[in-house]
Design a protein around this motif. Structure first.
Motif, PDB file in Angstrom:
ATOM      1  N   ARG A 121       4.646  -1.688 -21.167  1.00 21.17           N
ATOM      2  CA  ARG A 121       4.117  -2.929 -20.637  1.00 21.17           C
ATOM      3  C   ARG A 121       3.122  -2.729 -19.486  1.00 21.17           C
ATOM      4  N   VAL A 122       3.178  -1.551 -18.844  1.00 21.21           N
ATOM      5  CA  VAL A 122       2.392  -1.349 -17.633  1.00 21.21           C
ATOM      6  C   VAL A 122       0.895  -1.414 -17.895  1.00 21.21           C
ATOM      7  N   SER A 123       0.420  -0.873 -19.028  1.00 25.77           N
ATOM      8  CA  SER A 123      -1.016  -0.870 -19.297  1.00 25.77           C
ATOM      9  C   SER A 123      -1.571  -2.228 -19.650  1.00 25.77           C
ATOM     10  N   GLN A 124      -0.660  -3.164 -19.969  1.00 22.18           N
ATOM     11  CA  GLN A 124      -1.095  -4.505 -20.359  1.00 22.18           C
ATOM     12  C   GLN A 124      -1.185  -5.436 -19.151  1.00 22.18           C
ATOM     13  N   ILE A 125      -0.649  -5.022 -18.004  1.00 17.25           N
ATOM     14  CA  ILE A 125      -0.614  -5.891 -16.836  1.00 17.25           C
ATOM     15  C   ILE A 125      -1.796  -5.609 -15.922  1.00 17.25           C
ATOM     16  N   ARG A 153      -3.856  -3.223  -5.133  1.00 14.26           N
ATOM     17  CA  ARG A 153      -4.251  -4.501  -5.759  1.00 14.26           C
ATOM     18  C   ARG A 153      -3.852  -4.533  -7.224  1.00 14.26           C
ATOM     19  N   LYS A 154      -4.018  -3.420  -7.908  1.00 15.21           N
ATOM     20  CA  LYS A 154      -3.585  -3.328  -9.305  1.00 15.21           C
ATOM     21  C   LYS A 154      -2.054  -3.422  -9.392  1.00 15.21           C
ATOM     22  N   PHE A 155      -1.388  -2.823  -8.421  1.00 16.63           N
ATOM     23  CA  PHE A 155       0.070  -2.828  -8.378  1.00 16.63           C
ATOM     24  C   PHE A 155       0.617  -4.242  -8.225  1.00 16.63           C
ATOM     25  N   ILE A 156      -0.131  -5.105  -7.532  1.00 17.01           N
ATOM     26  CA  ILE A 156       0.273  -6.497  -7.365  1.00 17.01           C
ATOM     27  C   ILE A 156       0.427  -7.196  -8.705  1.00 17.01           C
ATOM     28  N   ILE A 164       3.681   7.178 -12.009  1.00 22.69           N
ATOM     29  CA  ILE A 164       3.182   6.504 -13.209  1.00 22.69           C
ATOM     30  C   ILE A 164       1.777   7.012 -13.501  1.00 22.69           C
ATOM     31  N   PRO A 165       1.559   7.680 -14.641  1.00 23.34           N
ATOM     32  CA  PRO A 165       0.254   8.282 -14.952  1.00 23.34           C
ATOM     33  C   PRO A 165      -0.901   7.285 -14.927  1.00 23.34           C
ATOM     34  N   GLU A 166      -0.677   6.061 -15.407  1.00 23.44           N
ATOM     35  CA  GLU A 166      -1.755   5.071 -15.442  1.00 23.44           C
ATOM     36  C   GLU A 166      -2.280   4.778 -14.027  1.00 23.44           C
ATOM     37  N   TYR A 167      -1.374   4.725 -13.070  1.00 26.49           N
ATOM     38  CA  TYR A 167      -1.783   4.436 -11.700  1.00 26.49           C
ATOM     39  C   TYR A 167      -2.418   5.655 -11.044  1.00 26.49           C
ATOM     40  N   ALA A 168      -1.974   6.845 -11.425  1.00 25.75           N
ATOM     41  CA  ALA A 168      -2.600   8.067 -10.915  1.00 25.75           C
ATOM     42  C   ALA A 168      -4.038   8.166 -11.409  1.00 25.75           C
ATOM     43  N   ALA A 169      -4.241   7.848 -12.707  1.00 25.64           N
ATOM     44  CA  ALA A 169      -5.593   7.895 -13.272  1.00 25.64           C
ATOM     45  C   ALA A 169      -6.497   6.864 -12.617  1.00 25.64           C
ATOM     46  N   PHE A 170      -5.960   5.671 -12.363  1.00 31.72           N
ATOM     47  CA  PHE A 170      -6.738   4.612 -11.723  1.00 31.72           C
ATOM     48  C   PHE A 170      -7.120   5.019 -10.299  1.00 31.72           C
ATOM     49  N   TYR A 171      -6.176   5.605  -9.584  1.00 30.89           N
ATOM     50  CA  TYR A 171      -6.431   6.046  -8.212  1.00 30.89           C
ATOM     51  C   TYR A 171      -7.560   7.081  -8.178  1.00 30.89           C
ATOM     52  N   HIS A 172      -7.478   8.084  -9.039  1.00 27.75           N
ATOM     53  CA  HIS A 172      -8.489   9.144  -9.040  1.00 27.75           C
ATOM     54  C   HIS A 172      -9.849   8.624  -9.497  1.00 27.75           C
ATOM     55  N   ILE A 188       0.829  -1.204   0.000  1.00 30.94           N
ATOM     56  CA  ILE A 188       0.000   0.000   0.000  1.00 30.94           C
ATOM     57  C   ILE A 188       0.865   1.257   0.000  1.00 30.94           C
ATOM     58  N   GLU A 189       1.914   1.260   0.811  1.00 33.19           N
ATOM     59  CA  GLU A 189       2.810   2.413   0.836  1.00 33.19           C
ATOM     60  C   GLU A 189       3.536   2.583  -0.504  1.00 33.19           C
ATOM     61  N   ALA A 190       3.949   1.470  -1.091  1.00 31.12           N
ATOM     62  CA  ALA A 190       4.615   1.537  -2.393  1.00 31.12           C
ATOM     63  C   ALA A 190       3.659   2.039  -3.467  1.00 31.12           C
ATOM     64  N   ALA A 191       2.406   1.573  -3.430  1.00 27.14           N
ATOM     65  CA  ALA A 191       1.412   2.024  -4.399  1.00 27.14           C
ATOM     66  C   ALA A 191       1.167   3.525  -4.281  1.00 27.14           C
TER      67      ALA A 191
END
Length: 426
Positions: free
Chosen positions: A422-426, A402-405, A374-382, A364-367
């Motif tokens: 590769r990040v958007s495919q995982i 969970r997505k980061f896993i 990483i923009p993809e993770y920022a967009a997912f978070y928001h 959780i702290e790493a996420a």
């Protein structure tokens, strides 16, 4: 496990306590073949291994050994370590498993007529192994345990450091009330726990001493303690004197105890920070003896530093222990319980939290850092933040973890470094 292997396996449950280990061994038909207790020490571990060896040696139909115990604090570490590497038991394809106590407790509820004692608990653990409910990897021994003890100790020291800083703020407010209430742009010191701040709060007995001190003398004091690193020491001194004049006055009998308490807190903070640096070096040294590929894979992810990478590796060991990212998430306790009946489906589901709490913390702290890089993770978070009106941050961050896993699992399984494509495919 194939049925032929199950029929030839001795399932052993060990109820661990600080003083003794209670053992119950059953076969595939749940017949109790052995029941005894030994002290929870090295001679007791040897006695346990010898009794199991004697039984297996005399029963040719059983040639495999599965030992299970609850992961109860640190009491089971020694016996799990000993049994997993015991040469006497190696010919029997020995596997040792440390199980989540919550899983055993829930499994025990399926027996409506069982009482509560150590022998019963050992039987339930053995039966849990017999019915194939174990989904975790076998005990991995000392290889990752050394790193785990270091990373967990670092987390303990970091928590102590945060707690001490928070505690010290109450004493600072009592002695120098206005200093802790200033806005960030009005703070005289960029580092509230640095040498200059420490000097001002401990060298001067009261705020009156600061308020009545000649401005140039205060400027010289700040310059000396700050090693002339302040860009505008005069402005800093003016802010400090103004804050001192606006602070509450105390009875003189209170200033000395508060000053001593604040000085003690500064000493503890300095000691904690020094220890963290030493532990960081020890973690780096220990990591070199493990698989460096996993470490570098995690370090390649933007926002992940050595601390989180080491913590994650220490808690998961080898990624081969998990057959999917879902199993990985379940081990970390980042899964949600569905609440559905008929046509009803609850919108609010509860996070399991039944897994490894240390791993869940690191993920959780790493996420939280990854979403800032990483923009993809920022967009997912928001996106997840905007979906609900309560617990927005906690919910969004847990879902991001969970997505980061999936990203971690993909990189470690394939022995790859992070790549934007590769990040958007995982």
């Amino acid at each position: 496990m194939k049925k032929a292997d199950l029929l030839s396996t001795l399932f052993v449950g060990i109820d661990v306590s600080s003083r003794e280990n209670v053992v119950c061994a059953i076969d595939y038909e749940a017949q109790k073949l052995l029941r005894f207790s030994v002290p929870n020490n090295h001679p007791g571990a040897i006695e346990m291994a010898e009794k199991l060896h004697a039984f297996l040696y005399g029963n040719r139909d059983i040639n495999k050994l599965m030992l299970a115990l609850e992961s109860t604090s640190f009491y089971g570490i020694h016996i799990a370590n000993y049994l997993s590497s015991c040469e006497l038991l190696m010919p029997f394809h020995t596997h040792v498993y440390c199980l989540n106590p919550k899983m055993i407790a829930n499994y025990k509820k399926s027996y409506i007529d069982l009482g509560k004692n150590d022998a019963v608990d050992a039987f339930v653990i053995a039966d849990f192994a017999r019915v194939g409910r174990i989904t975790t990897a076998p005990w991995r021994g000392s290889q990752f345990l050394a790193l785990q003890r270091l990373t967990r100790h670092r987390l303990h020291i970091a928590a102590s450091l945060t707690r001490e800083k928070t505690y010290m703020l109450s004493n600072i407010f009592l002695k120098f009330s206005q200093l802790s209430m200033l806005h960030e742009d009005q703070q005289p010191f960029s580092d509230h726990y640095g040498a200059t701040a420490s000097s001002v709060l401990t060298d001067f007995l009261s705020t009156e001493d600061i308020a009545n001190m000649p401005l140039q003398a205060l400027i010289d004091h700040i310059g000396q303690k700050g090693k002339n690193r302040f860009v505008n020491p005069g402005h800093t001194a003016s802010l400090l004197q103004q804050a001192a004049r606006n602070s509450y006055r105390l009875d003189k009998c209170l200033y000395e105890p508060l000053t001593l308490s604040i000085a003690s807190s500064f000493n503890l903070i300095s000691a904690y920070e020094s220890e963290i640096k030493a532990i960081n070096k020890a973690i780096e040294k220990t990591l070199k003896g493990l698989d460096p590929n996993a470490y570098h894979s995690l370090l390649s992810i933007p926002g992940i530093g050595p601390v989180y990478a080491a913590g994650i590796i220490a808690e998961i060991g080898s990624i081969d222990a998990f057959n999917s990212h879902s199993a990985f998430a379940k081990y970390a306790g980042l899964v949600w319980r569905e609440n559905q009946s008929g046509n009803f489906r609850a919108d609010d589901t509860v996070l399991s939290k039944a897994g490894n709490s240390y791993l869940r913390y690191y993920l959780i702290e790493a996420a939280s850092h990854v979403k800032n890089h990483i923009p993809e993770y920022a967009a997912f978070y928001h996106k997840k933040y905007d979906e609900v009106k309560t617990h927005q941050h906690k919910r969004a961050l847990a879902l991001t973890a969970r997505k980061f896993i999936r990203l971690i699992f993909g990189l470690l399984v394939n022995h790859q470094l992070y790549s934007k494509s590769r990040v958007s495919q995982i």
